[in-house]
Scaffold this motif. Sequence first.
Motif, PDB file in Angstrom:
ATOM      1  N   LEU A  73       0.815  -1.214   0.000  1.00 19.02           N
ATOM      2  CA  LEU A  73       0.000   0.000   0.000  1.00 19.02           C
ATOM      3  C   LEU A  73       0.855   1.273   0.000  1.00 19.02           C
ATOM      4  O   LEU A  73       0.440   2.316   0.492  1.00 19.02           O
ATOM      5  N   ASP A  74       2.030   1.168  -0.578  1.00 19.04           N
ATOM      6  CA  ASP A  74       2.986   2.278  -0.588  1.00 19.04           C
ATOM      7  C   ASP A  74       2.357   3.573  -1.103  1.00 19.04           C
ATOM      8  O   ASP A  74       1.788   3.614  -2.201  1.00 19.04           O
ATOM      9  N   LYS A  75       2.444   4.634  -0.272  1.00 18.80           N
ATOM     10  CA  LYS A  75       2.006   6.002  -0.599  1.00 18.80           C
ATOM     11  C   LYS A  75       0.485   6.176  -0.724  1.00 18.80           C
ATOM     12  O   LYS A  75       0.011   7.251  -1.095  1.00 18.80           O
ATOM     13  N   ILE A  76      -0.277   5.136  -0.432  1.00 15.05           N
ATOM     14  CA  ILE A  76      -1.740   5.272  -0.443  1.00 15.05           C
ATOM     15  C   ILE A  76      -2.159   6.024   0.818  1.00 15.05           C
ATOM     16  O   ILE A  76      -1.777   5.653   1.932  1.00 15.05           O
ATOM     17  N   LYS A  77      -2.922   7.085   0.635  1.00 17.10           N
ATOM     18  CA  LYS A  77      -3.358   7.914   1.769  1.00 17.10           C
ATOM     19  C   LYS A  77      -4.662   7.344   2.348  1.00 17.10           C
ATOM     20  O   LYS A  77      -5.691   7.326   1.677  1.00 17.10           O
ATOM     21  N   ILE A  78      -4.571   6.893   3.596  1.00 11.25           N
ATOM     22  CA  ILE A  78      -5.712   6.263   4.262  1.00 11.25           C
ATOM     23  C   ILE A  78      -6.157   7.073   5.473  1.00 11.25           C
ATOM     24  O   ILE A  78      -5.332   7.496   6.289  1.00 11.25           O
ATOM     25  N   LEU A  79      -7.463   7.272   5.593  1.00 13.78           N
ATOM     26  CA  LEU A  79      -8.046   7.885   6.789  1.00 13.78           C
ATOM     27  C   LEU A  79      -8.801   6.800   7.552  1.00 13.78           C
ATOM     28  O   LEU A  79      -9.755   6.217   7.036  1.00 13.78           O
ATOM     29  N   ASP A  80      -8.366   6.529   8.771  1.00 12.27           N
ATOM     30  CA  ASP A  80      -9.001   5.539   9.633  1.00 12.27           C
ATOM     31  C   ASP A  80      -9.909   6.287  10.608  1.00 12.27           C
ATOM     32  O   ASP A  80      -9.441   6.919  11.565  1.00 12.27           O
ATOM     33  N   CYS A  93      -0.165   1.140   8.173  1.00 10.00           N
ATOM     34  CA  CYS A  93       1.114   1.851   8.083  1.00 10.00           C
ATOM     35  C   CYS A  93       2.244   0.889   7.742  1.00 10.00           C
ATOM     36  O   CYS A  93       3.100   1.188   6.904  1.00 10.00           O
ATOM     37  N   ARG A  94       2.250  -0.277   8.359  1.00  6.59           N
ATOM     38  CA  ARG A  94       3.296  -1.274   8.085  1.00  6.59           C
ATOM     39  C   ARG A  94       3.233  -1.784   6.648  1.00  6.59           C
ATOM     40  O   ARG A  94       4.243  -2.223   6.095  1.00  6.59           O
ATOM     41  N   LEU A  95       2.060  -1.698   6.045  1.00  2.94           N
ATOM     42  CA  LEU A  95       1.906  -2.120   4.648  1.00  2.94           C
ATOM     43  C   LEU A  95       2.322  -1.012   3.675  1.00  2.94           C
ATOM     44  O   LEU A  95       2.253  -1.189   2.466  1.00  2.94           O
ATOM     45  N   GLY A  96       2.730   0.137   4.224  1.00  6.82           N
ATOM     46  CA  GLY A  96       3.267   1.212   3.384  1.00  6.82           C
ATOM     47  C   GLY A  96       2.376   2.428   3.236  1.00  6.82           C
ATOM     48  O   GLY A  96       2.784   3.426   2.640  1.00  6.82           O
ATOM     49  N   ALA A  97       1.156   2.375   3.760  1.00  2.00           N
ATOM     50  CA  ALA A  97       0.217   3.488   3.583  1.00  2.00           C
ATOM     51  C   ALA A  97       0.607   4.694   4.439  1.00  2.00           C
ATOM     52  O   ALA A  97       1.255   4.563   5.479  1.00  2.00           O
ATOM     53  N   GLU A  98       0.181   5.870   3.963  1.00  2.00           N
ATOM     54  CA  GLU A  98       0.318   7.103   4.741  1.00  2.00           C
ATOM     55  C   GLU A  98      -0.988   7.260   5.512  1.00  2.00           C
ATOM     56  O   GLU A  98      -2.021   7.624   4.949  1.00  2.00           O
ATOM     57  N   VAL A  99      -0.937   6.957   6.804  1.00  2.00           N
ATOM     58  CA  VAL A  99      -2.163   6.819   7.598  1.00  2.00           C
ATOM     59  C   VAL A  99      -2.430   8.015   8.501  1.00  2.00           C
ATOM     60  O   VAL A  99      -1.535   8.495   9.195  1.00  2.00           O
ATOM     61  N   THR A 100      -3.683   8.457   8.472  1.00  6.39           N
ATOM     62  CA  THR A 100      -4.190   9.424   9.443  1.00  6.39           C
ATOM     63  C   THR A 100      -5.317   8.727  10.203  1.00  6.39           C
ATOM     64  O   THR A 100      -6.233   8.175   9.596  1.00  6.39           O
ATOM     65  N   GLY A 101      -5.226   8.735  11.516  1.00 10.01           N
ATOM     66  CA  GLY A 101      -6.274   8.129  12.342  1.00 10.01           C
ATOM     67  C   GLY A 101      -6.983   9.206  13.139  1.00 10.01           C
ATOM     68  O   GLY A 101      -6.330  10.035  13.774  1.00 10.01           O
ATOM     69  N   ASP A 136      -6.871  19.779   3.489  1.00 11.32           N
ATOM     70  CA  ASP A 136      -6.970  20.194   2.082  1.00 11.32           C
ATOM     71  C   ASP A 136      -6.734  19.024   1.135  1.00 11.32           C
ATOM     72  O   ASP A 136      -7.280  18.978   0.031  1.00 11.32           O
ATOM     73  N   ASN A 137      -5.891  18.090   1.556  1.00 12.37           N
ATOM     74  CA  ASN A 137      -5.576  16.929   0.712  1.00 12.37           C
ATOM     75  C   ASN A 137      -6.561  15.798   1.001  1.00 12.37           C
ATOM     76  O   ASN A 137      -6.690  15.355   2.137  1.00 12.37           O
ATOM     77  N   LYS A 138      -7.243  15.331  -0.032  1.00 16.20           N
ATOM     78  CA  LYS A 138      -8.220  14.261   0.155  1.00 16.20           C
ATOM     79  C   LYS A 138      -7.539  12.891   0.142  1.00 16.20           C
ATOM     80  O   LYS A 138      -6.429  12.737  -0.357  1.00 16.20           O
ATOM     81  N   TYR A 139      -8.242  11.915   0.688  1.00  5.56           N
ATOM     82  CA  TYR A 139      -7.673  10.577   0.878  1.00  5.56           C
ATOM     83  C   TYR A 139      -8.045   9.629  -0.257  1.00  5.56           C
ATOM     84  O   TYR A 139      -9.067   9.790  -0.923  1.00  5.56           O
ATOM     85  N   ASN A 163     -16.812  13.852   1.825  1.00 10.99           N
ATOM     86  CA  ASN A 163     -16.142  15.111   1.499  1.00 10.99           C
ATOM     87  C   ASN A 163     -14.627  15.020   1.639  1.00 10.99           C
ATOM     88  O   ASN A 163     -13.894  15.859   1.111  1.00 10.99           O
ATOM     89  N   LEU A 164     -14.162  14.002   2.360  1.00  9.55           N
ATOM     90  CA  LEU A 164     -12.723  13.843   2.596  1.00  9.55           C
ATOM     91  C   LEU A 164     -12.073  12.843   1.636  1.00  9.55           C
ATOM     92  O   LEU A 164     -10.867  12.623   1.689  1.00  9.55           O
ATOM     93  N   LEU A 165     -12.878  12.247   0.763  1.00  6.11           N
ATOM     94  CA  LEU A 165     -12.393  11.198  -0.130  1.00  6.11           C
ATOM     95  C   LEU A 165     -12.250  11.694  -1.565  1.00  6.11           C
ATOM     96  O   LEU A 165     -13.084  12.439  -2.062  1.00  6.11           O
ATOM     97  N   LYS A 166     -11.187  11.251  -2.227  1.00  6.65           N
ATOM     98  CA  LYS A 166     -10.958  11.607  -3.635  1.00  6.65           C
ATOM     99  C   LYS A 166     -12.018  10.971  -4.530  1.00  6.65           C
ATOM    100  O   LYS A 166     -12.643   9.979  -4.152  1.00  6.65           O
ATOM    101  N   LYS A 167     -12.177  11.510  -5.717  1.00  3.31           N
ATOM    102  CA  LYS A 167     -13.025  10.868  -6.719  1.00  3.31           C
ATOM    103  C   LYS A 167     -12.402   9.522  -7.066  1.00  3.31           C
ATOM    104  O   LYS A 167     -11.181   9.405  -7.170  1.00  3.31           O
ATOM    105  N   SER A 168     -13.224   8.529  -7.228  1.00  6.80           N
ATOM    106  CA  SER A 168     -12.793   7.148  -7.476  1.00  6.80           C
ATOM    107  C   SER A 168     -12.113   6.532  -6.261  1.00  6.80           C
ATOM    108  O   SER A 168     -11.518   5.454  -6.350  1.00  6.80           O
TER     109      SER A 168
END
Length: 256
Positions: A73-80, A93-101, A136-139, A163-168
């Motif tokens: 999941l490298d560089k994938i922006k995830i909101l938990d 996070c251990r799988l590579g994602a950029e995580v915000t909880g 400002d940056n969507k997930y 509102n916090l999620l990117k299109k697609s």
Amino acid sequence: YIDKIHLKYKVNLIMKINTINKKEIEKFSEIAEEWWDPSGKFKPLHKFNPIRIDYIKQNIIKTLKLDNKIRPLDKIKILDVGCGGGLLSEPMCRLGAEVTGIDASEKNISVAKIHAKKNDLNIKYICSSPEKLKNDNKYDVILNMEIIEHVDDVEFFLKSCSNLLKKSGIMFVATLNKTFKSYIFAIVGAEYILRWLPIGTHEWEKFVKPEDLIQILKKNNFSLDKLDGLKFNLISDNWSLSVDRSVNYIAKFIKN
């Protein structure tokens, strides 16, 4: 009389822009220190976690066509959302994602921060609800796992997440179906008989039927991509995917 109307309007507006249920926050704050105890009050979530992690990982890889074998999941922006002590944030996070909880409980966020620091994990934890989160940056991905049955206004909560999620982008929702079987299994069985969960953890009235969830998200421009049931096997002591969605279910939605 006019002042009373204005006051009523302000109260309704405040209620509408806040999905936090104080009673629910207090309930989970009281047991926050036990998040990382696999034998404590969050034992069911620890048993539940492997199937959740694999489901999320495999579906993100498939949908976003990822091919990194080392950090899938490298560089994938995830909101938990409703991250609690970080039981899902850390493996993502251990799988590579950029995580915000995010979590509305300050105690939960404090526990999550301490545990992430101990494990040298770079996770951004914020005490917030989705409607109050300033970003400002969507997930790419939003996780709503075992949270919508604890909020005050499900429709507004999911709209705020949208509102916090990117299109697609992908939104995962895991929750409990509103059936007689879910009342027997998730409340009577899990709380009163087996004592897997503290009594009062769930309120059956807040459970959400899959068809209602689908309709709510359809209004927010989401389409259902996948819907699976989840079941627990008492003999093998683990969770697995199932065609039976009458108690626990997990869904994957794509934002159009």
